[in-house]
Design a protein around this motif. Structure first.
Motif: not given
Length: 420
Positions: A316-336
């Protein structure tokens, strides 16, 4: 005290050295006295359930291992249909040593909704709340109302209510009591929690139907996600999906003397039969396979079950860190961990896209590899040592970090060894 028991005999991974002092207390008082004896003597203590979330060193464990032998399940309310359709809650209590899938099976037989999606998860009821196990749209935290614990620090037993347990994704107050941070063991309690689980009380709903809360499960049942289905059908589908991915434990382990009586005999035989059917189903996918090849593939599929399930948690990463993931990487809502909004991604996807595919091993003759069916499971391919698994895990973790800048956190508890 039982002699000549090793972690290899009592863990699903099948890895680990001999145990100096192995105890199986039969009463609540005996459990507490074992824990107190180990703590008063300042010797390492490992509370073990089904051994499904442990990677133990192949060296001898010079401490005490306690496996709770109490397995009583008690229905605290009348589990019969009630007239008030708005209150169908039934409270069920299970002692910590109860096999978790035995418990799930009994709740389904009683037409109690709430745990059917967790079918097939190995381990015990006590361990389930430490890890806050979850799968196919359900997690233990949703149904737990309270946990009776022995506090190794205050030397008292008391009841922790649901909110006291501070459940999170694969996390709880119990688990955090033996870690300084994610994957960072901390004295004085590790490899066991400060709070030793004695029993767990669940609030379930009296219903023959349950909700299909996961897309993969919905596909297996050929229904829409969110549909209502008989809980017995949901349990059967979960067991089939997990089995076809070889993410069920090897049912034959319960025929080993070290594991006898830890699971209901009738349920052991059912699990063995289902395992045999699933293995045959997987093998029959290739009808032209030669006998010798089929034998080899069948053995490989069996070894895929010699794991501790998912070895790494989904990051579970921060929203800013998630922007560095590839576009096709799975992304779901999570809690830090601080309660703020995060983004959960898939550890299995990261592992695969970092170049570690199903069946990956560090060398041709390696005794450990990723499962041939699931990249998230690290498996013992026969006579693997803890060093073999550590080498594989470190290689995968470092490769993912280099590729994506994300450090995967291991899910199992390490006993006498470390990934760093």
């Amino acid at each position: 005290m039982t002699a000549n028991i090793s972690f290899a005999q009592i863990t699903t991974m099948g890895v680990g050295g001999y145990i100096a002092d192995f105890r199986e207390p039969m009463t609540r008082v005996d459990v507490i006295e074992c824990v107190e004896e180990a703590d008063s003597k300042h010797i390492p203590l490992c509370i073990v359930g089904g051994g499904s979330n442990i990677l133990a060193s192949s060296a001898e464990f010079n401490g005490m291992v306690v496996r709770d032998a109490r397995r009583l399940i008690s229905v605290l309310d009348e589990a019969a249909p009630v007239r008030d359709e708005h209150d169908r809650t039934v409270h069920v209590q299970a002692e910590a040593g109860c096999n978790f899938d035995d418990f799930v099976a009994q709740t389904v037989e009683l037409n109690l909704e709430g745990l059917e999606g967790l079918s097939g998860i190995p381990g015990t009821v006590g361990a389930s709340v430490v890890q806050n196990i979850g799968a196919y749209g359900q997690e233990v935290a949703t149904s737990v109302t309270s946990v009776e614990v022995w506090d190794r620090q205050t030397k008292q037993s008391y009841e922790l209510k649901h909110d006291d347990l501070q459940f999170g994704y694969r996390d709880s107050l119990l688990k955090r009591s033996m870690f300084a941070g994610p994957g960072q063991p901390a004295a004085p309690f590790h490899p066991s929690p400060r709070y030793v689980v004695l029993s767990v009380t669940f609030a379930l709903k009296h219903s023959t139907d349950g909700t299909v809360g996961h897309a993969q499960l919905a596909r297996a049942l050929n229904v829409e996600q969110g549909s209502r289905m008989p809980i017995a059908a949901i349990r059967s589908a979960v067991l089939k999906v997990r089995g076809m991915k070889c993410m069920l434990e090897d049912a034959m382990r319960y025929r080993d003397p070290a594991m006898e009586a830890t699971k209901k005999p009738a349920n052991v035989e059912l699990a063995v039969q289902m395992q045999q059917r699933q293995m045959q189903e997987l093998l029959s996918a290739d009808e032209v396979m030669a006998d010798a090849e089929a034998t080899a593939v069948g053995q490989s599929l069996l070894l895929d079950r010699h794991s501790c399930g998912s070895f790494f948690t989904n990051p579970i990463v921060t929203p800013e860190e998630s922007k560095r993931l590839p576009a096709d990487a799975p992304q779901f809502r999570g809690e830090l961990s601080d309660g703020s909004e995060g983004v959960k991604t898939s550890a299995a996807w990261l592992i695969d896209h970092a170049g570690f595919h199903k069946g990956y091993a560090v060398s041709d003759d390696a005794r450990a590899s990723l499962s041939t069916r699931h990249t998230l499971a690290l498996t013992n391919r026969g006579a693997a040592t803890s060093d073999d698994l550590i080498t594989l895990a470190r290689t995968v973790r470092d490769g993912v970090r280099e590729q994506f800048g994300i450090t995967l956190v291991p899910e199992p508890v390490f006993v006498g060894c470390t990934l760093d």
